[in-house]
Write a protein that holds these residues in place. Structure first.
Motif, PDB file in Angstrom:
ATOM      1  N   GLU A  87       0.833  -1.191   0.000  1.00 14.31           N
ATOM      2  CA  GLU A  87       0.000   0.000   0.000  1.00 14.31           C
ATOM      3  C   GLU A  87       0.873   1.248   0.000  1.00 14.31           C
ATOM      4  OE1 GLU A  87      -4.080   0.494   2.245  1.00 14.31           O
ATOM      5  OE2 GLU A  87      -2.393   0.722   3.612  1.00 14.31           O
ATOM      6  N   LEU A  88       0.563   2.186  -0.901  1.00 15.91           N
ATOM      7  CA  LEU A  88       1.235   3.478  -0.902  1.00 15.91           C
ATOM      8  C   LEU A  88       0.416   4.427  -0.028  1.00 15.91           C
ATOM      9  CD1 LEU A  88       2.282   4.033  -4.635  1.00 15.91           C
ATOM     10  CD2 LEU A  88       3.529   2.894  -2.807  1.00 15.91           C
ATOM     11  N   VAL A  89       1.099   5.165   0.831  1.00 13.58           N
ATOM     12  CA  VAL A  89       0.442   6.101   1.726  1.00 13.58           C
ATOM     13  C   VAL A  89       0.806   7.511   1.267  1.00 13.58           C
ATOM     14  CG1 VAL A  89       0.192   6.896   4.112  1.00 13.58           C
ATOM     15  CG2 VAL A  89       0.595   4.461   3.631  1.00 13.58           C
ATOM     16  N   PHE A  90      -0.199   8.285   0.892  1.00 11.65           N
ATOM     17  CA  PHE A  90      -0.038   9.667   0.446  1.00 11.65           C
ATOM     18  C   PHE A  90      -0.430  10.567   1.614  1.00 11.65           C
ATOM     19  CE2 PHE A  90      -0.673   7.104  -3.223  1.00 11.65           C
ATOM     20  CZ  PHE A  90       0.041   7.696  -4.251  1.00 11.65           C
ATOM     21  N   GLU A  91       0.479  11.445   2.025  1.00  9.76           N
ATOM     22  CA  GLU A  91       0.202  12.350   3.137  1.00  9.76           C
ATOM     23  C   GLU A  91       0.460  13.794   2.707  1.00  9.76           C
ATOM     24  OE1 GLU A  91       1.452  10.378   7.210  1.00  9.76           O
ATOM     25  OE2 GLU A  91       3.076  10.291   5.732  1.00  9.76           O
ATOM     26  N   TRP A  92      -0.524  14.642   2.957  1.00 10.60           N
ATOM     27  CA  TRP A  92      -0.398  16.079   2.740  1.00 10.60           C
ATOM     28  C   TRP A  92      -0.392  16.705   4.123  1.00 10.60           C
ATOM     29  CZ3 TRP A  92      -3.501  12.869  -0.053  1.00 10.60           C
ATOM     30  CH2 TRP A  92      -3.342  12.855  -1.444  1.00 10.60           C
ATOM     31  N   ILE A  93       0.627  17.497   4.428  1.00 15.23           N
ATOM     32  CA  ILE A  93       0.738  18.105   5.751  1.00 15.23           C
ATOM     33  C   ILE A  93       0.480  19.604   5.606  1.00 15.23           C
ATOM     34  CG2 ILE A  93       2.196  18.436   7.772  1.00 15.23           C
ATOM     35  CD1 ILE A  93       3.777  15.928   6.735  1.00 15.23           C
ATOM     36  N   GLU A  94      -0.417  20.095   6.432  1.00 15.94           N
ATOM     37  CA  GLU A  94      -0.888  21.478   6.349  1.00 15.94           C
ATOM     38  C   GLU A  94      -0.366  22.293   7.527  1.00 15.94           C
ATOM     39  OE1 GLU A  94      -5.032  22.761   7.811  1.00 15.94           O
ATOM     40  OE2 GLU A  94      -5.288  22.285   5.697  1.00 15.94           O
ATOM     41  N   ASP A  95      -0.223  23.606   7.317  1.00 12.61           N
ATOM     42  CA  ASP A  95       0.090  24.507   8.438  1.00 12.61           C
ATOM     43  C   ASP A  95      -0.936  24.250   9.534  1.00 12.61           C
ATOM     44  OD1 ASP A  95       2.026  25.664   6.894  1.00 12.61           O
ATOM     45  OD2 ASP A  95       0.886  27.468   6.441  1.00 12.61           O
ATOM     46  N   GLY A  96      -0.516  24.295  10.755  1.00 13.92           N
ATOM     47  CA  GLY A  96      -1.446  24.069  11.859  1.00 13.92           C
ATOM     48  C   GLY A  96      -1.458  22.630  12.329  1.00 13.92           C
ATOM     49  N   GLY A  97      -0.777  21.727  11.612  1.00 13.69           N
ATOM     50  CA  GLY A  97      -0.623  20.367  12.089  1.00 13.69           C
ATOM     51  C   GLY A  97      -1.564  19.309  11.527  1.00 13.69           C
ATOM     52  N   VAL A  98      -2.507  19.672  10.678  1.00 13.48           N
ATOM     53  CA  VAL A  98      -3.403  18.671  10.106  1.00 13.48           C
ATOM     54  C   VAL A  98      -2.657  17.872   9.040  1.00 13.48           C
ATOM     55  CG1 VAL A  98      -5.532  18.274   8.812  1.00 13.48           C
ATOM     56  CG2 VAL A  98      -5.454  20.067  10.533  1.00 13.48           C
ATOM     57  N   THR A  99      -2.796  16.550   9.099  1.00 11.94           N
ATOM     58  CA  THR A  99      -2.234  15.668   8.073  1.00 11.94           C
ATOM     59  C   THR A  99      -3.386  14.959   7.386  1.00 11.94           C
ATOM     60  OG1 THR A  99      -0.202  15.304   9.330  1.00 11.94           O
ATOM     61  CG2 THR A  99      -0.732  13.687   7.628  1.00 11.94           C
ATOM     62  N   TYR A 100      -3.460  15.119   6.071  1.00 11.12           N
ATOM     63  CA  TYR A 100      -4.471  14.441   5.266  1.00 11.12           C
ATOM     64  C   TYR A 100      -3.829  13.192   4.693  1.00 11.12           C
ATOM     65  CZ  TYR A 100      -6.721  19.006   5.399  1.00 11.12           C
ATOM     66  OH  TYR A 100      -7.288  20.190   5.804  1.00 11.12           O
ATOM     67  N   GLU A 101      -4.580  12.092   4.649  1.00 18.30           N
ATOM     68  CA  GLU A 101      -3.994  10.831   4.204  1.00 18.30           C
ATOM     69  C   GLU A 101      -4.922  10.090   3.243  1.00 18.30           C
ATOM     70  OE1 GLU A 101      -1.893   8.219   7.116  1.00 18.30           O
ATOM     71  OE2 GLU A 101      -3.492   6.831   6.567  1.00 18.30           O
ATOM     72  N   ARG A 102      -4.317   9.514   2.227  1.00 21.98           N
ATOM     73  CA  ARG A 102      -5.010   8.602   1.306  1.00 21.98           C
ATOM     74  C   ARG A 102      -4.113   7.395   1.105  1.00 21.98           C
ATOM     75  NH1 ARG A 102      -8.512  10.565  -2.721  1.00 21.98           N
ATOM     76  NH2 ARG A 102      -8.537   8.395  -3.326  1.00 21.98           N
ATOM     77  N   ARG A 103      -4.703   6.239   0.851  1.00 21.58           N
ATOM     78  CA  ARG A 103      -3.950   5.006   0.628  1.00 21.58           C
ATOM     79  C   ARG A 103      -4.367   4.385  -0.687  1.00 21.58           C
ATOM     80  NH1 ARG A 103      -1.684   2.695   5.457  1.00 21.58           N
ATOM     81  NH2 ARG A 103      -1.807   4.265   7.104  1.00 21.58           N
ATOM     82  N   GLN A 104      -3.395   3.785  -1.373  1.00 21.43           N
ATOM     83  CA  GLN A 104      -3.666   3.177  -2.677  1.00 21.43           C
ATOM     84  C   GLN A 104      -2.833   1.901  -2.788  1.00 21.43           C
ATOM     85  OE1 GLN A 104      -5.281   5.384  -5.173  1.00 21.43           O
ATOM     86  NE2 GLN A 104      -5.128   4.089  -6.944  1.00 21.43           N
ATOM     87  N   GLY A 105      -3.480   0.804  -3.162  1.00 23.25           N
ATOM     88  CA  GLY A 105      -2.779  -0.460  -3.338  1.00 23.25           C
ATOM     89  C   GLY A 105      -1.926  -0.461  -4.607  1.00 23.25           C
ATOM     90  N   PHE A 106      -0.818  -1.234  -4.575  1.00 24.94           N
ATOM     91  CA  PHE A 106       0.111  -1.302  -5.690  1.00 24.94           C
ATOM     92  C   PHE A 106       0.713  -2.702  -5.723  1.00 24.94           C
ATOM     93  CE2 PHE A 106       4.410  -0.175  -7.512  1.00 24.94           C
ATOM     94  CZ  PHE A 106       3.949   0.075  -8.790  1.00 24.94           C
ATOM     95  N   THR A 107       0.617  -3.381  -6.871  1.00 20.99           N
ATOM     96  CA  THR A 107       1.122  -4.747  -7.004  1.00 20.99           C
ATOM     97  C   THR A 107       2.312  -4.758  -7.955  1.00 20.99           C
ATOM     98  OG1 THR A 107      -1.105  -5.638  -6.652  1.00 20.99           O
ATOM     99  CG2 THR A 107       0.520  -7.103  -7.669  1.00 20.99           C
ATOM    100  N   VAL A 108       3.403  -5.382  -7.523  1.00 20.88           N
ATOM    101  CA  VAL A 108       4.599  -5.531  -8.356  1.00 20.88           C
ATOM    102  C   VAL A 108       4.708  -7.013  -8.716  1.00 20.88           C
ATOM    103  CG1 VAL A 108       7.107  -5.315  -8.444  1.00 20.88           C
ATOM    104  CG2 VAL A 108       5.741  -3.563  -7.298  1.00 20.88           C
ATOM    105  N   THR A 109       4.842  -7.275 -10.038  1.00 15.69           N
ATOM    106  CA  THR A 109       4.904  -8.662 -10.506  1.00 15.69           C
ATOM    107  C   THR A 109       6.304  -9.007 -10.992  1.00 15.69           C
ATOM    108  OG1 THR A 109       4.185  -7.975 -12.712  1.00 15.69           O
ATOM    109  CG2 THR A 109       2.499  -8.738 -11.193  1.00 15.69           C
TER     110      THR A 109
END
Length: 109
Positions: A87-109
């Motif tokens: 799983e790839l974890v995408f994090e956007w960090i904002e002023d004030g300390g909020v962290t936004y997160e999204r996750r996306q699966g990734f398969t390597v063959t």
């Protein structure tokens, strides 16, 4: 502050061959506030995404430091080398300390 959700469009292949270079495109919809004060208006706290970080199993794959000149809905395109599935974890960090997160699966063959 705890992780929050952020409407974001993540475009990347679901799978790739080991060693393949993969392009990832990310468009985040963020309610940015630059704290620009017009005469007669109350100042508003600045709310800008300053970091985008992408990791997999705790290993950082990509990091970008953003400045106050970034668009309200930042678009970023970058490449990674396909090394392992997970799983790839995408994090956007904002002023004030909020962290936004999204996750996306990734398969390597």
């Amino acid at each position: 502050m705890a992780n929050a959700t952020l409407p974001a469009r993540i475009t990347m292949p679901a799978e790739a061959k080991r060693g393949e270079i993969v392009e990832i495109r990310v468009l985040a919809r963020h309610p940015m506030e630059r704290a620009i004060d017009a005469p007669g208006l109350r100042p508003v706290a600045r709310k800008i995404i300053h970091t985008l970080r992408v990791s997999q199993e705790g290993h950082e794959l990509f990091r970008m430091e953003l400045s106050s000149g970034i668009a309200a809905n930042p678009y970023v395109a970058f490449t990674i080398r396909a090394e392992r599935s997970g799983e790839l974890v995408f994090e956007w960090i904002e002023d004030g300390g909020v962290t936004y997160e999204r996750r996306q699966g990734f398969t390597v063959t």
